[in-house]
Design an enzyme around this catalytic site. Structure first.
Site, PDB file in Angstrom:
ATOM      1  CG  ASP A  56      36.440  43.808  42.455  1.00  0.00           C
ATOM      2  OD1 ASP A  56      35.207  43.536  42.892  1.00  0.00           O
ATOM      3  OD2 ASP A  56      37.092  44.866  42.907  1.00  0.00           O
ATOM      4  CE1 TYR A 112      40.424  40.525  49.362  1.00  0.00           C
ATOM      5  CE2 TYR A 112      39.472  41.305  51.483  1.00  0.00           C
ATOM      6  CZ  TYR A 112      39.303  40.719  50.286  1.00  0.00           C
ATOM      7  OH  TYR A 112      38.140  40.517  50.034  1.00  0.00           O
TER       8      TYR A 112
END
Length: 270
Positions: A56, A112
């Site tokens: 994003d 992540y």
């Protein structure tokens, strides 16, 4: 035609995400410009271009992966490609891969990390909740749509200086999933939600509620793993990257010091 895979890192602060979009700066847009200027890539569809992940806006990466077919694989070197990229985007490894290699479909694991500034959270409760979300669940309350079952293989949490840090490992993630999970853990840490609420959030068929995602600037795509891919590191590129990151660190560390100084005088600021 040869198929090449590249490992890419970037600081996503000033970009509208990874995927190319019209009229706004994106990581992929800069990559396409660089690759096309070097004649490594002409048409991304003809070259069967593919990416591993679509991060994003504002999200960072250490090990994003792309792949494409090229008639000039000898020029697909990180140190050459980096000369055409802005300093906040860099290529640091490459691999010669099979003609059917797809960086998204063939990934066996993604990792992540999220760095959350510690506002005095109840860390023990957050650790308990990390154990709750580990495993296979329907994460529809932490994504868009319904029936979003995923398996979190690992969720680690530790405190490092002023930050509460999280590591999420899974084969695949849903859009916005990590940031929304961190947003939920933050609510638990603040005491505005509890473990019972989080358990209900993992049963969207009986309980539906939205979660505010944690800010994008704390999220890093750390690694993507594959079977049978041998990466060749470009030491020259890595040395240059470290120098650039050191400069970025000095800048932001200085700004953090200044912000602390200003906070001491917050009562006098307009």
């Amino acid at each position: 035609m040869s198929r090449v895979a590249l490992k890419i890192g970037y600081i996503g602060t000033h970009y509208h995400g990874f995927q190319i979009q019209p009229d706004v700066p994106t990581i992929e847009g800069e990559l396409f410009r660089a690759l096309k200027s070097l004649k490594l890539l002409e048409d991304e569809r003809d070259a069967k271009y593919a990416r591993a992940s679509r991060t994003d806006a504002g999200v960072h990466a250490i090990s994003q992966v792309i792949a494409f077919n090229t008639p000039t694989p000898e020029l697909a070197l990180p140190r050459i490609i980096n000369t055409k990229l802005p300093p906040e985007i860099w290529v640091w490894a490459r691999a010669d891969v099979q003609s059917d290699f797809h960086p998204r479909h063939h990934a066996i694991s993604r990792e992540y990390e999220y760095y959350l500034y510690n506002e005095g959270y109840d860390v023990s409760s957050m650790e308990d909740c990390c154990r709750i979300i580990t495993g296979t669940h329907d994460f529809s309350n932490f994504s868009e749509g319904w029936g979003n079952v995923r398996t979190l293989d690992r969720v680690d949490m530790w405190v490092e200086g002023e930050f509460v840090c999280f590591r999420f490992v899974a084969r695949s993630f849903l859009k916005g999933m990590v940031r929304k999970l961190v947003g939920a853990l933050k609510l638990v840490g603040l005491g505005t939600r509890d473990e019972e609420w989080l358990c209900k959030m993992l049963k969207p068929e009986v309980f539906r509620e939205g979660v505010e995602p944690a800010p994008a600037y704390g999220l890093v795509l750390k690694d993507i793993s594959y079977n049978g891919v041998e990466w060749s590191l470009d030491e020259y590129a890595i040395k240059r990257i470290r120098k650039l990151i050191r400069h970025e660190h000095q800048y932001y560390a200085t700004m953090a010091k200044i912000s602390r100084y200003l906070m001491q005088y917050r009562d006098f600021l307009p």
